[in-house]
Motif scaffolding. Structure first.
Motif, PDB file in Angstrom:
ATOM      1  N   SER A 213       0.810  -1.215   0.000  1.00 46.42           N
ATOM      2  CA  SER A 213       0.000   0.000   0.000  1.00 46.42           C
ATOM      3  C   SER A 213       0.841   1.261   0.000  1.00 46.42           C
ATOM      4  N   THR A 216       3.770   2.666  -3.893  1.00 40.07           N
ATOM      5  CA  THR A 216       3.597   3.497  -5.064  1.00 40.07           C
ATOM      6  C   THR A 216       3.592   4.983  -4.737  1.00 40.07           C
ATOM      7  N   TYR A 220      -1.006   6.093  -9.115  1.00 36.80           N
ATOM      8  CA  TYR A 220      -1.973   5.086  -9.540  1.00 36.80           C
ATOM      9  C   TYR A 220      -2.259   5.281 -11.016  1.00 36.80           C
ATOM     10  N   ALA A 254       4.096   1.424 -10.094  1.00 39.19           N
ATOM     11  CA  ALA A 254       2.685   1.624 -10.427  1.00 39.19           C
ATOM     12  C   ALA A 254       2.414   1.264 -11.883  1.00 39.19           C
TER      13      ALA A 254
END
Length: 271
Positions: A213, A216, A220, A254
């Motif tokens: 979580s 990145t 996104y 990502a």
């Protein structure tokens, strides 16, 4: 009209001449009158900004020492990086950093586009070679708060200058995709942290257990990622400044959520 093949080009030339007469262009470095982004006196500063580019490591972008050239043992901090290679435009240096600051904090997107045109003239990785499929050019995105503050993404403006220069040179321009990679308003602004603070933060992340979580850093994939990445073209990830490489690594992770061919980095300046 006699001797004019394209009347539209004549109109564009007249408009350009009138614009130059009413709003004369000035060099972004010394503010003297110029016919382009930089005057003839300042152009050598840009041409000779990185004379040792050939000696840079293709992974971390650092200049190798004489003992490491050409096949010496180079201690690369990004030997296992998620990107395939990196191209560095220049070291972070005076007075060229002032042009970047003008674009990022002075509200002048043309300064960023001028640096992008400089990149386009240098043909990073020969991205514009004839007969090759142009890559996808993905700029590092700004956070929503910075977009509201500035009104534009400086890195995207650099990318637009690069594409513009490629078209002016009649070469295959990279395909700019500014909606593939997006970013949340998370974490501390990297521009407000010193290189030492960034290095300590990177060491702390390496010492802690991996957490997907946080891998990145707010990046996104946007709604335009699916059709753009479906072509499996090579990807060129563009950023303005590289210090520790943590931001670029997070962006690469990502992007690798989708099957892609390769990721190359193009960075304007290396600290």
């Amino acid at each position: 009209m006699r001797g004019v093949r394209d009347p539209r080009q004549l109109i564009r030339n007249i408009g350009s001449n009138l614009r130059g007469a009413w709003f004369p262009q000035r060099c972004l470095l010394c503010l003297s009158l110029a016919r382009g982004d930089f005057c003839l006196a300042c152009q050598p500063l840009l041409d000779g900004a990185d004379p040792l580019r050939h000696a840079r490591c293709l992974r971390c972008g650092r200049i190798k020492t004489q003992s490491e050239q050409p096949e010496g043992s180079h201690t690369c901090k990004h030997a296992d990086s998620p990107w395939d290679r990196v191209w560095i435009g220049m070291d972070y240096q005076v007075p060229l950093d002032g042009v970047l600051m003008l674009g990022k904090y002075g509200g002048d997107p043309n300064a960023c586009r001028a640096l992008g045109r400089w990149l386009g003239q240098r043909r990073p990785f020969s991205c514009h070679a004839d007969g090759q499929e142009p890559p996808l050019l993905i700029p590092i995105p700004s956070t929503p708060s910075k977009l509201r503050q500035r009104g534009y993404n400086p890195v995207e403006q650099i990318a637009r200058g690069w594409v513009q220069q490629a078209k002016l040179d009649h070469r295959n321009a990279p395909r700019l995709e500014s909606r593939v990679l997006l970013r949340h308003d998370t974490g501390t602004s990297q521009s407000r942290r010193t290189g030492k603070e960034r290095a300590l933060s990177a060491q702390a992340r390496e010492a802690s257990p991996p957490d997907p979580s946080h891998g990145t850093a707010g990046f996104y994939l946007g709604p335009g990622a699916q059709p753009a990445l479906r072509t499996r073209r090579p990807i060129v990830l563009l950023d303005d400044v590289m210090t520790t490489g943590s931001t670029l690594a997070a962006a690469c992770l990502a992007l690798k959520a989708k099957p892609i061919q390769s990721i190359s980095l193009v960075v304007l300046m290396r600290r």
